[in-house]
Design a protein around this motif. Structure first.
Motif, PDB file in Angstrom:
ATOM      1  N   VAL A 198      46.252  33.213  43.516  1.00 28.95           N
ATOM      2  CA  VAL A 198      45.205  33.883  44.302  1.00 28.95           C
ATOM      3  C   VAL A 198      44.745  35.167  43.628  1.00 28.95           C
ATOM      4  N   ILE A 199      45.633  35.795  42.861  1.00 25.98           N
ATOM      5  CA  ILE A 199      45.208  36.982  42.100  1.00 25.98           C
ATOM      6  C   ILE A 199      44.176  36.579  41.049  1.00 25.98           C
ATOM      7  N   ALA A 200      44.437  35.492  40.341  1.00 24.20           N
ATOM      8  CA  ALA A 200      43.495  35.024  39.313  1.00 24.20           C
ATOM      9  C   ALA A 200      42.165  34.600  39.933  1.00 24.20           C
ATOM     10  N   MET A 201      42.221  33.889  41.067  1.00 25.08           N
ATOM     11  CA  MET A 201      40.980  33.505  41.745  1.00 25.08           C
ATOM     12  C   MET A 201      40.205  34.739  42.189  1.00 25.08           C
ATOM     13  N   THR A 202      40.919  35.720  42.707  1.00 25.25           N
ATOM     14  CA  THR A 202      40.266  36.934  43.190  1.00 25.25           C
ATOM     15  C   THR A 202      39.537  37.660  42.074  1.00 25.25           C
ATOM     16  N   LYS A 203      40.152  37.757  40.917  1.00 28.17           N
ATOM     17  CA  LYS A 203      39.483  38.406  39.787  1.00 28.17           C
ATOM     18  C   LYS A 203      38.214  37.646  39.398  1.00 28.17           C
ATOM     19  N   SER A 204      38.300  36.316  39.447  1.00 26.60           N
ATOM     20  CA  SER A 204      37.118  35.502  39.138  1.00 26.60           C
ATOM     21  C   SER A 204      36.023  35.716  40.166  1.00 26.60           C
ATOM     22  N   TRP A 205      36.405  35.768  41.443  1.00 24.47           N
ATOM     23  CA  TRP A 205      35.420  35.963  42.504  1.00 24.47           C
ATOM     24  C   TRP A 205      34.770  37.335  42.410  1.00 24.47           C
ATOM     25  N   ALA A 206      35.547  38.347  42.051  1.00 34.37           N
ATOM     26  CA  ALA A 206      34.988  39.697  41.928  1.00 34.37           C
ATOM     27  C   ALA A 206      33.849  39.716  40.914  1.00 34.37           C
ATOM     28  N   LYS A 207      33.994  38.959  39.844  1.00 33.76           N
ATOM     29  CA  LYS A 207      32.950  38.880  38.822  1.00 33.76           C
ATOM     30  C   LYS A 207      31.808  37.965  39.257  1.00 33.76           C
ATOM     31  N   GLU A 208      32.160  36.828  39.830  1.00 32.80           N
ATOM     32  CA  GLU A 208      31.170  35.802  40.155  1.00 32.80           C
ATOM     33  C   GLU A 208      30.263  36.185  41.320  1.00 32.80           C
ATOM     34  N   LEU A 209      30.831  36.717  42.385  1.00 30.89           N
ATOM     35  CA  LEU A 209      30.069  36.939  43.608  1.00 30.89           C
ATOM     36  C   LEU A 209      29.139  38.143  43.527  1.00 30.89           C
ATOM     37  N   SER A 210      29.380  39.018  42.573  1.00 31.44           N
ATOM     38  CA  SER A 210      28.543  40.213  42.435  1.00 31.44           C
ATOM     39  C   SER A 210      27.540  40.121  41.286  1.00 31.44           C
ATOM     40  N   ARG A 211      27.513  38.992  40.605  1.00 34.44           N
ATOM     41  CA  ARG A 211      26.737  38.937  39.361  1.00 34.44           C
ATOM     42  C   ARG A 211      25.234  39.031  39.584  1.00 34.44           C
TER      43      ARG A 211
END
Length: 244
Positions: free
Chosen positions: A157-170
């Protein structure tokens, strides 16, 4: 702190999840949806707090999640905070861990988080803002004997969260994604542990005590609020210094 915010908390019936629901309700959230499979415990919450709605929900049931999210969208037109707190353990040493226990923990702790976030995050992006908070663990950053399945999900979930932080704000949306990694916390799951086990946990923690659910809930409140508006992709360790 949460004025006019609509919040969804999974695993909201007891322990840390229940404390997060109560903390959000007491800090002016417009509505807190306490989602869990323990309907009776959640009904106590909704009876106590007028801004809490109890929802019987299985995070592994994608159809039920979709229906629930549509209901919230129709009622409010926005979802501001998602707390992915639902989780389970099925501990055993590697050589003894069954495939069933591996799959069950991964389905709830990892895929369940994916299911909830996939259903809600696009709506946050569409509205231009939101905060996604996922419960990890110090076990997800540092491992633990007998918890291969649990550690894998909490690291995942930490790895997914880092991905989401980048993806959802792009595309400019102010959608933030962060994790909380608790240490040893007093919950209904720890009250029956032998005193020598609890003493060992305390001795490993520099602050010399177990954490309380309120310690985690206050961290979630901060990440849910606008006070953390420039924080995303992070893992907040609330562990009394256990992992430094």
């Amino acid at each position: 702190m949460l004025n006019n915010k609509v919040c969804i908390v999974t695993g909201g019936a007891q322990g840390i999840g229940r404390c997060i629901v109560e903390t959000f309700a007491n800090n002016d959230a417009l509505q807190v949806y306490a989602c869990d499979m323990n309907a009776s415990a959640m009904n106590e919450l909704s009876a106590k707090y007028p801004n809490v709605v109890a929802v019987e929900l299985n995070v592994c049931d994608r159809a039920a999640i979709a229906q629930f999210v549509e209901t919230v969208k129709e009622a409010h037109g926005h979802i501001d905070v998602l707390v992915n707190n639902a989780g389970i353990t099925r501990d055993n040493l590697l050589e003894r861990m069954s495939e069933e226990d591996w799959d069950f923990v991964n389905d709830v702790n990892l895929k369940g988080v994916f299911n909830m976030t996939q259903a809600i995050a696009p709506f946050m992006v569409e509205k231009g803002a939101g905060s996604i908070i996922t419960m990890s663990s110090v076990v997800g950053t540092d491992g633990n004997i007998g918890q291969s399945n649990y550690a894998a999900t909490k690291g995942g979930v930490i790895a997914m969260t880092k991905s989401w932080a980048k993806e959802l704000s792009r595309k400019g949306a102010q959608v933030r994604a962060n994790c909380i990694a608790p240490g040893f916390i007093e919950t209904p799951m720890t009250v029956d542990l032998p005193e020598k086990v609890l003493d060992a946990m305390k001795s490993k923690t520099p602050l010399g005590r177990m954490g309380k659910p309120e310690d985690i809930a206050n961290g979630a409140l901060f990440l849910a609020s606008d006070h953390s508006s420039f924080i995303t992709g992070q893992t907040l360790k609330i562990d009394g210094g256990l992992v430094i």
